[in-house]
Enzyme design. Sequence first.
Site, mmCIF file in Angstrom:
data_model
loop_
_atom_site.group_PDB
_atom_site.id
_atom_site.type_symbol
_atom_site.label_atom_id
_atom_site.label_comp_id
_atom_site.label_asym_id
_atom_site.label_seq_id
_atom_site.Cartn_x
_atom_site.Cartn_y
_atom_site.Cartn_z
ATOM 1 N N ASN A 152 7.094 -14.725 -3.679
ATOM 2 C CA ASN A 152 7.003 -13.568 -2.781
ATOM 3 C C ASN A 152 7.893 -12.396 -3.192
ATOM 4 O OD1 ASN A 152 6.816 -12.163 0.048
ATOM 5 N ND2 ASN A 152 8.998 -12.575 -0.267
ATOM 6 N N GLY A 173 12.604 -14.689 -2.233
ATOM 7 C CA GLY A 173 12.829 -13.476 -1.440
ATOM 8 C C GLY A 173 12.590 -13.713 0.032
ATOM 9 N N ALA A 174 13.152 -14.819 0.553
ATOM 10 C CA ALA A 174 12.807 -15.233 1.923
ATOM 11 C C ALA A 174 13.859 -14.852 2.959
ATOM 12 C CB ALA A 174 12.560 -16.738 1.960
ATOM 13 N N SER A 175 14.809 -13.976 2.608
ATOM 14 C CA SER A 175 15.839 -13.612 3.585
ATOM 15 C C SER A 175 15.357 -12.550 4.564
ATOM 16 C CB SER A 175 17.110 -13.138 2.875
ATOM 17 O OG SER A 175 16.830 -11.990 2.111
ATOM 18 N N ARG A 176 14.215 -11.908 4.250
ATOM 19 C CA ARG A 176 13.692 -10.883 5.171
ATOM 20 C C ARG A 176 12.201 -10.646 4.912
ATOM 21 N NH1 ARG A 176 16.330 -5.795 1.905
ATOM 22 N NH2 ARG A 176 14.429 -5.233 0.799
ATOM 23 N N SER A 207 -0.806 -7.597 -4.114
ATOM 24 C CA SER A 207 -0.828 -6.427 -3.235
ATOM 25 C C SER A 207 -2.185 -5.747 -3.330
ATOM 26 C CB SER A 207 0.249 -5.425 -3.657
ATOM 27 O OG SER A 207 0.063 -4.191 -2.991
ATOM 28 N N VAL A 222 15.307 -13.837 -9.306
ATOM 29 C CA VAL A 222 14.075 -14.400 -9.883
ATOM 30 C C VAL A 222 13.700 -13.768 -11.222
ATOM 31 C CG1 VAL A 222 13.071 -15.221 -7.710
ATOM 32 C CG2 VAL A 222 12.619 -12.863 -8.477
ATOM 33 N N ILE A 270 2.044 -3.493 5.307
ATOM 34 C CA ILE A 270 2.720 -4.405 6.230
ATOM 35 C C ILE A 270 4.094 -3.842 6.593
ATOM 36 C CG2 ILE A 270 3.534 -6.798 6.531
ATOM 37 C CD1 ILE A 270 0.451 -6.580 6.011
ATOM 38 N N LYS A 290 1.412 -6.165 -9.982
ATOM 39 C CA LYS A 290 0.644 -6.894 -8.959
ATOM 40 C C LYS A 290 -0.743 -7.290 -9.466
ATOM 41 C CE LYS A 290 3.784 -7.065 -5.789
ATOM 42 N NZ LYS A 290 4.304 -8.362 -5.326
ATOM 43 N N TYR A 346 4.286 -0.795 -10.326
ATOM 44 C CA TYR A 346 4.032 -1.790 -9.266
ATOM 45 C C TYR A 346 2.593 -2.322 -9.354
ATOM 46 C CZ TYR A 346 4.010 -3.674 -4.459
ATOM 47 O OH TYR A 346 3.918 -4.491 -3.354
HETATM 48 P P1 NAD Z 1 11.121 -6.596 1.397
HETATM 49 O O1 NAD Z 1 11.742 -5.556 0.528
HETATM 50 O O2 NAD Z 1 11.507 -6.675 2.810
HETATM 51 O O3 NAD Z 1 11.311 -8.040 0.767
HETATM 52 C C1 NAD Z 1 11.388 -8.299 -0.610
HETATM 53 C C2 NAD Z 1 12.248 -9.520 -0.798
HETATM 54 O O4 NAD Z 1 12.347 -9.803 -2.211
HETATM 55 C C3 NAD Z 1 13.672 -9.306 -0.290
HETATM 56 O O5 NAD Z 1 14.111 -10.459 0.403
HETATM 57 C C4 NAD Z 1 14.480 -9.127 -1.560
HETATM 58 O O6 NAD Z 1 15.825 -9.527 -1.458
HETATM 59 C C5 NAD Z 1 13.709 -10.041 -2.503
HETATM 60 N N1 NAD Z 1 14.014 -9.742 -3.901
HETATM 61 C C6 NAD Z 1 13.955 -8.541 -4.520
HETATM 62 N N2 NAD Z 1 14.374 -8.662 -5.788
HETATM 63 C C7 NAD Z 1 14.699 -9.968 -5.966
HETATM 64 C C8 NAD Z 1 15.203 -10.713 -7.055
HETATM 65 N N3 NAD Z 1 15.450 -10.128 -8.234
HETATM 66 N N4 NAD Z 1 15.423 -12.033 -6.895
HETATM 67 C C9 NAD Z 1 15.174 -12.643 -5.704
HETATM 68 N N5 NAD Z 1 14.704 -11.985 -4.641
HETATM 69 C C10 NAD Z 1 14.473 -10.661 -4.769
HETATM 70 O O7 NAD Z 1 9.556 -6.334 1.252
HETATM 71 P P2 NAD Z 1 8.288 -7.164 1.766
HETATM 72 O O8 NAD Z 1 7.338 -6.154 2.270
HETATM 73 O O9 NAD Z 1 8.677 -8.293 2.625
HETATM 74 O O10 NAD Z 1 7.719 -7.686 0.366
HETATM 75 C C11 NAD Z 1 7.474 -9.057 0.081
HETATM 76 C C12 NAD Z 1 6.385 -9.141 -0.983
HETATM 77 O O11 NAD Z 1 5.167 -8.615 -0.449
HETATM 78 C C13 NAD Z 1 6.687 -8.302 -2.233
HETATM 79 O O12 NAD Z 1 6.246 -9.001 -3.388
HETATM 80 C C14 NAD Z 1 5.827 -7.073 -2.035
HETATM 81 O O13 NAD Z 1 5.500 -6.459 -3.247
HETATM 82 C C15 NAD Z 1 4.630 -7.667 -1.332
HETATM 83 N N6 NAD Z 1 3.818 -6.710 -0.592
HETATM 84 C C16 NAD Z 1 4.333 -6.014 0.469
HETATM 85 C C17 NAD Z 1 3.522 -5.118 1.148
HETATM 86 C C18 NAD Z 1 3.998 -4.342 2.337
HETATM 87 O O14 NAD Z 1 3.248 -3.469 2.813
HETATM 88 N N7 NAD Z 1 5.181 -4.582 2.860
HETATM 89 C C19 NAD Z 1 2.192 -4.920 0.731
HETATM 90 C C20 NAD Z 1 1.729 -5.642 -0.347
HETATM 91 C C21 NAD Z 1 2.523 -6.544 -0.999
#
Ligand code: NAD
Length: 244
Positions: A89, A11-14, A139, A63, A185, A156, A152
Site C-alpha cells: 500500500n 504504510g499502515a500508520s494512516r 491508482s 519499503v 480518496i 502505478k 506517479y
Molecule cells: P497517505 O499519504 O496517507 O499514506 C501513505 C502511507 O505510505 C503513509 O503511511 C506513509 O508513511 C507510507 N509511506 C510512504 N513512503 C514510505 C516508505 N518509503 N516506506 C514505508 N512506508 C511509506 O496516502 P493514502 O491516500 O493513504 O495512500 C495509500 C496508497 O493509496 C498509496 O499507494 C497511494 O498512491 C494510493 N492511492 C491513494 C489515492 C487517494 O486518493 N488517496 C488514490 C489512488 C491510490
Amino acid sequence: MLSNKTALVTGASRGIGKAIAIELAKNGVNVIVNYNRDEKSAIKVVEQIKSLGRKCIAIKADVSDFDDVANMFSIVNERFGKLDILVNNAGITMDRTLRKMSQEEWGRVIEVNLNSIYNVTKNALPLLEKNSRVINISSIVGLYGNFGQTNYAASKAGIIGFTKSLAKELGRQGITVNAIAPGFIESEMTNRIPFIRKKIVEWLIPLKRTGLPEEVAYAAAFLASDSASYITGQVLSVNGGLTI
Ligand code: NAD
C-alpha cells in the site's frame, strides 16, 4: 471470517493502509503494521487492532530500501513464521509537469511506489503459503494518467503490469495477485489538493463525492477473502464511477 491468517500491510500508520489493516483485523486477521517514520500513529493502530482481539505488531522499514525490508521479513518470520495476505500500500506523490520535474522527483516516486513492490513481494515470497493473497494498491492515475503526475502514473501503471505477471507465476500455488485502483480518496495525500480542484473532481465523479479509506479497505478485505478465490491478475477500481 479469516481466522488464523496473518497479513502485512505497508504504510499502515494512516490513510488507506490503516483502514485496510483495521478492516482485515475485523475479519479475524492478525496484522503486521509496517510504517516508515510515524511510530506514534503506528502504535495507535496496533492498539486498535489488539483491542479487536487480534495479534498485531508494528515494524519500521522504508519499503524503498531492500535491506530494510529484508530485516522486516526476518522479524515477521521469527514472530509469525508465515504470511497469508500481503498488501503493498505504501506510496507517495511528488507532482510536477515533466518539463519541471527533476531526476530526484522522478526517481524517488519510482523507488517508493514501484521498486518497493519488488523489495516487499520478493522478500515475502518464501513466507507466502498456498492460497495466499497479494494485493497491490495502484491508482486510477495508473489507468488513465493525470496532469503533473508522469512519475506517479508510471509507477502505478507499473504496479498493474507487475500484478498481472506475478498472477501468472504464482497461480499454480493457488496464490492470487490483484490490484486495487482507488479514485479520489480522502487522506493526507489528497488533503494537499486545492479546495477548488477537489470540488471540480467531485462534480466529475458519478457518485458526486470523494471516497473514504474504509471503502478501499472493504475491497481489499473482499480480495483477501475465500469469496475471491477465483479472481487473480485483476484491477479492481474503487472510484465512484470516475473514468477520467
Ligand atoms: P497517505 O499519504 O496517507 O499514506 C501513505 C502511507 O505510505 C503513509 O503511511 C506513509 O508513511 C507510507 N509511506 C510512504 N513512503 C514510505 C516508505 N518509503 N516506506 C514505508 N512506508 C511509506 O496516502 P493514502 O491516500 O493513504 O495512500 C495509500 C496508497 O493509496 C498509496 O499507494 C497511494 O498512491 C494510493 N492511492 C491513494 C489515492 C487517494 O486518493 N488517496 C488514490 C489512488 C491510490
